[in-house]
Design a protein around this motif. Structure first.
Motif, PDB file in Angstrom:
ATOM      1  N   GLN A 130      -9.021 151.899  73.309  1.00 42.76           N
ATOM      2  CA  GLN A 130      -9.589 150.567  73.110  1.00 42.76           C
ATOM      3  C   GLN A 130     -11.006 150.724  72.566  1.00 42.76           C
ATOM      4  N   PRO A 131     -11.479 149.773  71.755  1.00 39.96           N
ATOM      5  CA  PRO A 131     -12.828 149.892  71.170  1.00 39.96           C
ATOM      6  C   PRO A 131     -13.930 150.115  72.204  1.00 39.96           C
ATOM      7  N   ASN A 132     -13.812 149.495  73.375  1.00 37.65           N
ATOM      8  CA  ASN A 132     -14.861 149.645  74.386  1.00 37.65           C
ATOM      9  C   ASN A 132     -14.806 150.997  75.106  1.00 37.65           C
ATOM     10  N   LYS A 133     -13.783 151.794  74.859  1.00 39.91           N
ATOM     11  CA  LYS A 133     -13.660 153.126  75.460  1.00 39.91           C
ATOM     12  C   LYS A 133     -13.785 154.247  74.420  1.00 39.91           C
ATOM     13  N   LYS A 134     -13.875 153.887  73.166  1.00 38.44           N
ATOM     14  CA  LYS A 134     -13.831 154.877  72.083  1.00 38.44           C
ATOM     15  C   LYS A 134     -14.967 155.902  72.178  1.00 38.44           C
ATOM     16  N   GLN A 135     -16.203 155.471  72.289  1.00 38.10           N
ATOM     17  CA  GLN A 135     -17.315 156.424  72.311  1.00 38.10           C
ATOM     18  C   GLN A 135     -17.260 157.323  73.534  1.00 38.10           C
ATOM     19  N   GLU A 136     -16.899 156.754  74.663  1.00 39.89           N
ATOM     20  CA  GLU A 136     -16.758 157.552  75.878  1.00 39.89           C
ATOM     21  C   GLU A 136     -15.654 158.603  75.702  1.00 39.89           C
ATOM     22  N   ALA A 137     -14.563 158.218  75.059  1.00 36.18           N
ATOM     23  CA  ALA A 137     -13.457 159.151  74.817  1.00 36.18           C
ATOM     24  C   ALA A 137     -13.876 160.249  73.847  1.00 36.18           C
ATOM     25  N   ILE A 138     -14.629 159.900  72.828  1.00 40.16           N
ATOM     26  CA  ILE A 138     -15.134 160.912  71.888  1.00 40.16           C
ATOM     27  C   ILE A 138     -15.943 161.952  72.644  1.00 40.16           C
ATOM     28  N   ASN A 139     -16.848 161.501  73.484  1.00 43.31           N
ATOM     29  CA  ASN A 139     -17.698 162.422  74.246  1.00 43.31           C
ATOM     30  C   ASN A 139     -16.882 163.260  75.222  1.00 43.31           C
ATOM     31  N   ARG A 140     -15.941 162.630  75.891  1.00 45.17           N
ATOM     32  CA  ARG A 140     -15.130 163.343  76.899  1.00 45.17           C
ATOM     33  C   ARG A 140     -14.282 164.434  76.242  1.00 45.17           C
ATOM     34  N   ILE A 141     -13.611 164.100  75.147  1.00 42.16           N
ATOM     35  CA  ILE A 141     -12.764 165.088  74.470  1.00 42.16           C
ATOM     36  C   ILE A 141     -13.613 166.199  73.855  1.00 42.16           C
ATOM     37  N   ALA A 142     -14.782 165.863  73.352  1.00 45.69           N
ATOM     38  CA  ALA A 142     -15.674 166.889  72.792  1.00 45.69           C
ATOM     39  C   ALA A 142     -16.088 167.895  73.866  1.00 45.69           C
ATOM     40  N   ARG A 143     -16.298 167.423  75.084  1.00 47.75           N
ATOM     41  CA  ARG A 143     -16.656 168.334  76.178  1.00 47.75           C
ATOM     42  C   ARG A 143     -15.447 169.130  76.668  1.00 47.75           C
ATOM     43  N   MET A 144     -14.273 168.496  76.670  1.00 46.77           N
ATOM     44  CA  MET A 144     -13.064 169.155  77.182  1.00 46.77           C
ATOM     45  C   MET A 144     -12.523 170.201  76.220  1.00 46.77           C
ATOM     46  N   ILE A 145     -12.591 169.895  74.938  1.00 44.50           N
ATOM     47  CA  ILE A 145     -11.946 170.746  73.933  1.00 44.50           C
ATOM     48  C   ILE A 145     -12.942 171.034  72.813  1.00 44.50           C
ATOM     49  N   PRO A 146     -14.046 171.707  73.119  1.00 41.47           N
ATOM     50  CA  PRO A 146     -15.074 171.896  72.084  1.00 41.47           C
ATOM     51  C   PRO A 146     -14.595 172.685  70.871  1.00 41.47           C
ATOM     52  N   SER A 147     -13.760 173.679  71.084  1.00 39.04           N
ATOM     53  CA  SER A 147     -13.317 174.499  69.951  1.00 39.04           C
ATOM     54  C   SER A 147     -12.315 173.753  69.075  1.00 39.04           C
ATOM     55  N   ASN A 151     -10.356 168.629  65.318  1.00 37.09           N
ATOM     56  CA  ASN A 151      -8.964 168.264  65.067  1.00 37.09           C
ATOM     57  C   ASN A 151      -8.475 167.148  65.990  1.00 37.09           C
ATOM     58  N   TYR A 152      -9.077 167.005  67.137  1.00 32.45           N
ATOM     59  CA  TYR A 152      -8.706 165.970  68.097  1.00 32.45           C
ATOM     60  C   TYR A 152      -9.620 164.776  67.845  1.00 32.45           C
ATOM     61  N   GLN A 153      -9.113 163.807  67.095  1.00 33.14           N
ATOM     62  CA  GLN A 153      -9.944 162.685  66.668  1.00 33.14           C
ATOM     63  C   GLN A 153      -9.660 161.438  67.487  1.00 33.14           C
ATOM     64  N   VAL A 154     -10.723 160.828  67.968  1.00 28.63           N
ATOM     65  CA  VAL A 154     -10.626 159.582  68.722  1.00 28.63           C
ATOM     66  C   VAL A 154     -10.935 158.430  67.776  1.00 28.63           C
ATOM     67  N   LEU A 155     -10.011 157.465  67.733  1.00 26.33           N
ATOM     68  CA  LEU A 155     -10.175 156.261  66.926  1.00 26.33           C
ATOM     69  C   LEU A 155      -9.778 155.058  67.770  1.00 26.33           C
ATOM     70  N   ASP A 156     -10.096 153.873  67.286  1.00 18.05           N
ATOM     71  CA  ASP A 156      -9.465 152.673  67.828  1.00 18.05           C
ATOM     72  C   ASP A 156      -8.473 152.179  66.780  1.00 18.05           C
ATOM     73  N   LEU A 157      -7.718 151.149  67.098  1.00 20.75           N
ATOM     74  CA  LEU A 157      -6.686 150.683  66.163  1.00 20.75           C
ATOM     75  C   LEU A 157      -7.276 150.245  64.827  1.00 20.75           C
ATOM     76  N   ASN A 158      -8.449 149.616  64.858  1.00 21.59           N
ATOM     77  CA  ASN A 158      -9.081 149.195  63.604  1.00 21.59           C
ATOM     78  C   ASN A 158      -9.406 150.384  62.716  1.00 21.59           C
ATOM     79  N   ASP A 159      -9.869 151.475  63.311  1.00 20.19           N
ATOM     80  CA  ASP A 159     -10.139 152.701  62.548  1.00 20.19           C
ATOM     81  C   ASP A 159      -8.853 153.246  61.931  1.00 20.19           C
ATOM     82  N   LEU A 160      -7.786 153.297  62.744  1.00 15.17           N
ATOM     83  CA  LEU A 160      -6.502 153.798  62.268  1.00 15.17           C
ATOM     84  C   LEU A 160      -6.043 153.005  61.039  1.00 15.17           C
ATOM     85  N   ILE A 161      -6.134 151.690  61.151  1.00 14.24           N
ATOM     86  CA  ILE A 161      -5.716 150.828  60.041  1.00 14.24           C
ATOM     87  C   ILE A 161      -6.591 151.050  58.814  1.00 14.24           C
ATOM     88  N   ARG A 162      -7.896 151.112  59.010  1.00 12.00           N
ATOM     89  CA  ARG A 162      -8.836 151.279  57.896  1.00 12.00           C
ATOM     90  C   ARG A 162      -8.633 152.622  57.182  1.00 12.00           C
TER      91      ARG A 162
END
Length: 165
Positions: A130-147, A151-162
């Motif tokens: 969801q858009p209100n969770k996107k930035q938090e998810a970006i940060n969380r995945i970056a910390r979990m899977i830095p290497s 390749n692990y990209q976080v988007l919201d539906l609007n980004d996917l469509i665009r």
């Protein structure tokens, strides 16, 4: 590269498991507990391969446990090439500390195995929040899977469509 309906419909998995080729709005509705009515994010002709559906059927046929997979895959193409884009819909996530590194990696690996090598798989694995969770998810995945972060990209539906439609 952009969404390719024909290549999605003619992928081996679409042909072998036609009942798992679904309207993308219906897939999103089934993955988002906040949606009571069918959304209209995409045109009615936009379909995707429901990998969870395929894995349920495949595991039942083979009488084995299900393998973890991404939610959907669809073809993207340009003039020169076609690739399959893996997409996981994480629309119900409230607490991102519940994300599990090993489960995310297993979803990608299970999907790659299921898809085989008939069509190349895009190097980016898309996780929709969801858009209100996107930035938090970006940060969380970056910390979990830095290497693997790029390749692990976080988007919201609007980004996917665009980006892809």
């Amino acid at each position: 590269m952009k969404y390719d309906l024909e290549k999605t419909q003619t992928h081996n998995l679409s042909l072998d498991f036609h009942c798992c080729l679904k309207n993308y709005n219906q897939i999103i509705q089934s993955e988002d507990d906040d949606l009571d009515d069918l959304p209209s994010f995409f045109d009615d002709n936009v379909v995707a391969i429901d990998l969870d559906c395929i894995e349920r059927l495949r595991a039942s046929q083979l009488r084995q446990d299900q393998v973890s997979t991404m939610d959907t895959v669809f073809a993207i193409s340009d003039l020169d090439q076609t690739e399959m884009l893996l997409v996981e819909l994480r629309l119900n996530y409230k607490n991102l500390y519940n994300l599990n590194r090993n489960k995310l990696i297993a979803k990608v690996e299970g999907s790659i195995s299921l898809l085989g090598n008939s069509v190349p798989i895009n190097e980016n694995y898309i996780f929709i929040f969801q858009p209100n969770k996107k930035q938090e998810a970006i940060n969380r995945i970056a910390r979990m899977i830095p290497s693997l972060n790029s390749n692990y990209q976080v988007l919201d539906l609007n980004d996917l469509i665009r980006i892809y439609f």
